[in-house]
Structures are given as structure tokens and as C-alpha cells.
Design an enzyme around this catalytic site. Structure first.
Site, PDB file in Angstrom:
ATOM      1  N   ASP A 491       0.826  -1.203   0.000  1.00 32.81           N
ATOM      2  CA  ASP A 491       0.000   0.000   0.000  1.00 32.81           C
ATOM      3  C   ASP A 491       0.868   1.265   0.000  1.00 32.81           C
ATOM      4  OD1 ASP A 491      -2.069   1.802   0.344  1.00 32.81           O
ATOM      5  OD2 ASP A 491      -3.094   0.577   1.836  1.00 32.81           O
ATOM      6  N   GLY A 534      -4.743   3.478  -8.440  1.00 32.45           N
ATOM      7  CA  GLY A 534      -4.892   3.789  -9.857  1.00 32.45           C
ATOM      8  C   GLY A 534      -4.027   4.922 -10.356  1.00 32.45           C
ATOM      9  N   ASP A 555     -10.587   3.892  -2.007  1.00 33.92           N
ATOM     10  CA  ASP A 555     -11.245   2.914  -1.144  1.00 33.92           C
ATOM     11  C   ASP A 555     -12.750   2.852  -1.396  1.00 33.92           C
ATOM     12  OD1 ASP A 555      -8.788   2.611  -0.083  1.00 33.92           O
ATOM     13  OD2 ASP A 555      -9.302   3.220   1.950  1.00 33.92           O
TER      14      ASP A 555
END
Length: 739
Positions: A491, A534, A555
Site C-alpha cells: 500500500d 490507480g 477505497d
């Protein structure tokens, strides 16, 4: 990026609908990047600020990849009629659906609330809804005049700003302390009946006495099929419980409304929900082999595959043609071992029980590519957030093994919150007290025939503030391999602190290239999942950099706006899906979710949940369940165990569906399947029932004569050039067309 949900002040956020007046704040906002406390002033001229929609995050509105401070301003007249129409006239209430990540709120230059009522630093992540109360006699409120609301936001990374469904001002009300609790599960009875218990509860000191109206409506016809009004009284610690049963329902959703009217104040609170309906047929007692037709592994690495099969227990398993180095446990159906030679190995799987047997042709592909079909599994975040621990993971793994593995579900993924505060003296990553022995946990999961995943960040810290992998990539990859990890979610989070302020494409690729190289050095197959929302059109280069999947979006939340906005916005990324490399529009929000530790039933309606699963399967994306696995109700289990639906996601061709028809209120998405058939999703995006006519020529399926309803697993009698179907609001008809 994941956020830590904070609890809104004083109110249960789901309890809306009191009759008192409410002033919507959904329109007219202005936005500016940067930070200056002078921007709270009523004297500031903000006419040159950017207009912004608070239904969406700022990244999606021209401020891509922007983290840090931003300000929102709104000019609004607050009428005294709000106060006059209220039973309680003491406080004004400001509701902000979501703050991402933290806030300070100013009214006419005066600070009236900050940080969601907790925390000490605006740069600390306090993502979530806000409710602030202001005394009605506070001089900051200019009644019947123009007021300026200014909100200072700090975003730690990923999506940022104010966004959501509800932004409003109203008066503090008697019903603000009341919750119509509908979180109990429906019970299923004979003759298509449903039952449930709901509760009226309060956290206030007021004693409530009045009437509860219960009404069931058919949304297709608008007719009321049942209605009853009952006396109801309740107080703090003494809830009122209403139990009902309604019968002879069709296979569709009905609307239920609960309205309580307080006798003394005359105020009301309402809540609506829809009824579940089960479409997936109950599995046959006869044996059946489910799951994908192909499975990939790298030569020389440990191999683990559990044959997914249903049927009356006990089942016996056989596998003919296994490559050298692999062995099958005939009782559990788990294949283990190591294959050293590259190649595609055709295998005949057989499953038998007392009723009969079934075979399936299966390919074991040993080579450089793994994850040949999208991952099917569970991730801890949408349920438990940072409250995840060893026990919750073990319970989830056992539930998957008992209820879902027979349909191909395989991954148990631990998200953020497992890391110790500091590394060991030698720099090795360690677990915190919630995970006393990660290797033992991995061994337990593997013993069930399942795989285990973990989470990290290329930055110094994760989204939740735990240790990331920055400058320890090789070391962490080795540790993951030693523990037996099979999946890594990586992440972006704090990596924005150690890269360029405006990262180039090369900057965006770099952290994933570094970790990819580290993973390639260990003797273990680890699925690599990019989580960077993205940025830089990752779908165009994710495969090149070695990703098995990559997030294409911010999210997801358990709302129609969030789910549909993400799901129907994947057309640009769709052409890049391929075996071993898939788009990821984020995890599933069905079942009981909450981002930890308090959970609630998903806010998606049952029709919306059918749309959610159908759209994700059509797009060939990872399906990662985000709910409490220990409380899988009948409907959620039904959603997750339809093998014909899952087969669309797991098709070996690896292609995503594309939108072929986009018209007012509906869309049609079509996916090419390896056997030459077409999977078709007909989606009603409107708020009312629609009869949608699909012209075969227009949809490019002129030669496809046989139509199969995939959810109900039955063929539909249909002739002529058009295929017509009635689709529920926000619902779907998912079919497979054959020549």
C-alpha cells in the site's frame, strides 16, 4: 488507501429521518489546495476558488495524487425556522458524511469542532463521519443571515477531502439519541417466509412512548402488502423489541419501513431496509468439482492447492497425471509438493461419494506466471481495521475452510495492524502482541488447504501508522518467505513522504519494482497486489512491473454511490486484464462490515449486493471478502457460493467485460469466455424497476440463442431478436449466452 474509522460524536449515524427540518449542504462548496488559517475568515473573497462536489473525493476532481492540506468553504443562510420547528431548541447539529483524513471546522471564523472529537493532531488519521453540536445561542451562528462554513482538511494519502452522501445542518432533536436497530439477521421459514426482530433503543435520558408503524411495500408495483401499527415505549437500558414474520414472498426484494412517532413531542424517526431473496440453488448431494480450470506455480517453489468440490460428505479425491513432485491427500483433496520442471500438465480430477462421482479436466501450469485467475479470498480490513488479531484470522480461516473452500475460495489475508512498533536489532520486521507467532498462524492456515496473505507499505509507515518496508524490502521479503506468506498487499501510503512531491511515472513504478525484485529472490510463490489507487494509469504498466493485481481506484465504502461509481468506472482499465495480471477495484462490501471493531450490516441493499458481485465477476477481478467470516448469514453465503457466477470471474481466458450499451438508467456489460460463450450483465442503475430490452444485434450476440440465468442456474425460454427482462432498482440480470 485504508483509513482508520473514527466514531461520530453523540449520534448513531445510520439513524436518520426525523421530521424536523434539515438544511442540505450538498451543493455550492469551494475548494483550495494549501493551508492558511486566514481562509476561515468571513472576509475572505473565495470567488476564485475551485468549485467542488462533496459527493466525491478531491483526487477525482482535478487534484490527482494530492496529499496534505486543503480547505472547503460554503456560504449558507441558517434560518430560524430550523429552531422553531424543533422540539429541543438547544443545539444546532452539523453533519459531514466523511472526512478524509482529519479536520478543523470553522463557523464564521470561530473554531467549532475538530478531529471528530478525538486526537490531538490534525495530521493524525481520523477518517470517518462527523457530527458536531453547537449551542443554539452561540454567537458564531448568524440566524437568518449568511454564514461561512470553512473546513480545514489534512489528507495523509490516497483519496482525500470531504465526500459522501449526507452533508446537512439541523437542530439537535429528541430522535438524535434513538436508533432503530435492524442489525439482526433475517430468519427463513416455510412458504418463502421471512422473520426478524428489530429494536428501538436510546442513549438519552428521555422516556419515549408512542407508536411504531411497520409497513411492507412491493417496489415493483408500489402496493402495500402488509401494514401494522403497535404501541411502543422505551428508555435508556430498556429497548422495545418488535418481531415480525411475513410470508409467501416472491424471489425479489421488498421494502420494509419502520416509523416511530413520539407521543409527547410529535417527532418521528424512520428507517427503511429491503428484504433478502435467495437465488442460488442449494448444492446437490451429488459430487461436483468447482473452481478454475487452471492453476499456476513457479518451478522449485512449494505447491499448495485444495480441490474445491461439493457433495454429500465424505468425499474421496483422485488426481491422474500429477507432475512428479506432487502428492494428493485423498481424504482432504489437498495437493502439495514441488515441481521442478516447467510445463503445462493436464490432470484429471475425480471426486466421489456414496451417490456417484464427477471428473474435471484441470491444468497445472508450472512457469513464470502465477495467479492465472483472480484471487478468491478474504481480507481483514473492511471488517476489523486495525483491531485484527490472530484469533480473528484463525476464525476466518476455519469459516472459509468449512463454508467457502469447496467453491474455490482460498486466501486469508491480514491487512494493516500486525506490525510491531520497532524492528529487531538486526532490522528484521516483527509482529506485535496481537500476532504472537506468524509462522504458526501460517502453518494453521496452510493445514486447512488455504493460503495466507500479509500487508505492508513501501514507505516508512503504513496507512495505520505501523512499520512499512522502506529500505528493508529484501529483508521483509525473506521474512515473509520464512513465515510462509502467499500474498502481499503493498500500500502506497507514506511512500509519498520519500518520493517526489509530484511523482513521475518512473517514481510510481519504483517501489513496486524494488519489492518485486525482493520477492523474486525467495523460494516462494507470493502473489503481489499493488495498492496505489490507480495512480499513473497503473493498469497500463502493472503487469510489466510484476503485479498480479493493482488497485484501480480509491477505497470502497458500503454505499450504492461508492460501489456503483467504482464498478461502472472500470472501462478504461478493462482491456488490460489478462491471466496472472488483473485490475482490482477494491474489496467486497457484503455481509457485516465496519472497519473495526464495531460492525454493521452492509448498507447496500440486497439488489445492490447482487449487482456488486455480478459486476466484479464480469470484470475478472480479485474477490476479497471484507466481512466478519464468523457471522456469514444465509444471504451472504448464498452470494459467495454460486459456482456459475464465480466461474465467470475465474474463467481461464482472463478477460474483463466491457460496457457495450450505456443508456439512460441502465448499462450492459459483456465478457468473452474461453468456451466461446458470453457472460452478460444487464444493470438497472435507476431507482425504479425497469423492463430492459436487449437487442441481440446491437449487443453483438446475434448468433447466441440459449440464455442461462446464472444466479438461478436455469435456462430462460426466449425467442426473437430481443431479450427482455425486468430488473429491480440498482439490480442486475446476469446471464450467459451460448450459440
Amino acid at each position: 488507501m485504508k483509513k482508520v474509522l473514527s466514531i461520530a460524536l453523540l449520534l448513531c449515524f445510520c439513524c436518520l429521518g426525523a421530521v424536523a427540518q434539515e438544511l442540505s449542504l450538498s451543493k455550492g462548496w469551494k475548494f483550495k489546495q494549501g493551508d492558511s488559517l486566514q481562509w476561515a475568515s468571513t472576509q475572505l473573497n473565495d470567488s476564485n476558488w475551485n468549485s467542488i462536489d462533496v459527493a466525491r473525493d478531491w483526487e477525482s476532481q482535478g487534484f490527482a495524487n494530492y496529499d496534505g492540506f486543503g480547505w472547503y468553504r460554503l456560504h449558507v443562510v441558517i434560518p430560524t425556522s430550523l429552531k422553531e420547528s424543533s422540539y429541543l431548541k438547544d443545539s444546532l447539529r452539523l453533519e459531514l458524511h466523511n472526512v478524509d483524513d482529519n479536520d478543523e471546522v470553522y463557523l464564521n471564523g470561530k473554531l467549532i469542532g475538530k478531529y471528530g472529537g478525538s486526537g490531538t493532531d490534525i495530521k493524525e488519521s481520523k477518517y470517518g463521519p462527523r457530527t458536531y453540536l453547537i449551542a443554539a445561542n452561540n454567537p458564531a451562528i448568524l440566524w437568518d443571515k449568511e454564514n461561512v462554513i470553512a473546513i480545514r482538511i489534512f489528507d495523509t494519502g490516497g483519496a482525500g477531502g470531504l465526500y459522501g452522501d449526507k452533508f446537512s445542518i439541523s437542530m439537535n432533536d429528541v430522535m438524535d439519541y434513538v436508533n432503530i436497530n435492524t442489525d439482526g439477521d433475517f430468519s427463513y421459514g416455510p412458504k418463502s417466509s421471512l422473520g426478524k426482530s428489530v429494536k428501538l433503543v436510546t442513549t438519552g435520558n428521555y422516556n419515549y412512548k408512542g407508536k411504531l408503524n411497520f409497513k411492507v411495500t412491493d417496489p415493483e408495483t408500489g402496493s402495500v402488502i402488509y401494514e401494522k401499527t403497535n404501541d411502543a415505549d422505551f428508555a435508556a437500558g430498556k429497548p422495545f423489541t418488535y418481531t415480525f414474520t411475513i410470508g409467501e414472498l416472491q424471489k425479489k426484494s421488498y421494502d420494509i419501513s419502520y416509523t416511530f412517532t413520539d407521543e409527547a413531542s410529535g417527532t418521528k424517526i424512520s428507517k427503511t431496509e429491503s428484504t433478502p431473496y435467495v437465488l442460488t440453488p442449494y448444492p446437490s448431494s451429488r459430487p461436483k468439482i468447482n473452481g478454475a480450470d487452471v492453476f499456476g506455480a513457479r518451478p522449485g517453489n512449494p505447491f499448495l492447492y485444495r480441490i474445491p468440490a461439493t457433495g454429500k460428505a465424505p468425499l474421496a479425491y483422485k488426481a491422474e497425471g500429477l507432475p512428479d513432485g506432487l502428492n494428493l491427500d485423498a481424504v482432504t483433496g489437498i495437493i502439495t509438493g514441488t515441481v521442478n520442471t516447467k510445463g503445462d500438465y493436464p490432470v484429471t480430477l475425480t471426486v466421489s461419494n456414496s451417490i456417484g462421482s464427477r471428473t474435471k479436466q484441470f491444468t497445472i501450469s508450472i512457469g513464470d506466471n502465477i495467479g492465472l485467475t483472480p484471487a478468491l479470498g478474504w481480507n481483514s480490513w473492511n471488517a476489523w481495521g486495525l483491531s485484527v488479531d490472530d484469533k480473528k484470522v484463525r476464525i476466518s480461516a476455519k469459516a472459509m475452510a468449512d463454508k467457502l473452500a469447496s467453491h474455490g475460495w482460498a486466501y486469508i489475508n491480514i491487512d494493516d495492524g500486525w506490525e510491531a512498533d520497532n524492528r529487531r536489532a538486526d532490522g528484521e520486521i516483527a509482529t506485535n502482541s496481537k500476532f504472537p507467532d506468524m509462522k504458526a498462524l501460517a502453518d494453521y492456515v496452510h493445514g486447512l488447504g488455504l493460503k495466507i496473505g500479509i500487508y505492508s507499505s513501501p514507505g516508512p509507515r503504513t496507512c495505520g501508522g505501523y512499520l512499512g518496508s522502506w529500505q528493508h524490502e529484501d529483508q521483509d521479503a525473506k521474512t515473509y518467505g520464512d513465515w510462509g506468506i502467499d500474498y502481499l498487499k503493498y500500500d502506497w501510503c507514506s511512500y509519498s513522504e520519500v518520493t517526489a512531491k509530484n511523482p513521475t511515472l518512473a517514481d510510481m513504478k519504483k517501489p513496486y519494482q524494488v519489492m518485486r525484485s525482493a520477492l523474486d529472490k525467495i523460494n516462494r510463490d507470493i502473489m503481489f497486489s499493488f495498492c496505489q489507487y490507480g495512480m499513473g494509469k497503473v493498469w497500463e504498466w502493472g503487469a510489466e512491473v510484476g503485479g498480479n493485481s493493482w488497485r484501480t481506484t480509491g477505497d470502497i465504502q458500503d454505499t450504492w454511490q461508492s460501489m456503483s461509481g467504482i464498478g461502472f468506472g472500470q472501462a478504461a482499465a478493462a482491456p488490460y486484464a489478462q491471466p496472472g495480471h488483473f485490475n482490482d477495484p477494491d474489496m467486497l462490501v457484503v455481509g457485516k462490515v465496519g472497519w473495526g471493531p464495531n460492525l454493521h450490516n452492509t448498507r447496500l441493499t440486497y439488489d445492490e449486493q447482487y449487482t456488486h458481485i455480478s459486476l466484479w465477476c464480469l470484470q475478472a477481478v480479485p474477490l476479497l471478502i471484507g466481512c466478519d467470516m464468523s457471522r456469514l448469514d444465509k444471504f451472504t453465503l448464498n452470494l459467495l457460493t454460486n459456482d456459475e457466477v464465480l466461474a465467470i470471474d475465474q474463467d481461464a481466458l482472463g478477460k474483463s467485460a466491457l460496457p457495450v450499451i450505456k443508456k439512460d438508467g441502465y448499462e450492459v456489460w459483456i465478457k468473452e469466455m474461453k468456451d466461446g460463450s458470453k457472460a452478460i450483465g444487464i444493470f438497472n442503475k435507476s431507482d425504479k424497476y425497469q423492463t430492459i430490452s436487449l437487442n441481440r444485434e446491437e449487443a453483438g450476440i446475434a448468433g447466441y440463442k440459449r440464455i442461462r440465468d446464472v444466479w438461478q442456474q436455469k435456462y430462460i425460454i426466449n425467442s426473437g431478436p430481443d431479450f427482455k427482462t425486468s430488473v429491480a432498482p440498482h439490480g442486475v440480470m446476469l446471464v450467459r449466452a451460448y450459440k
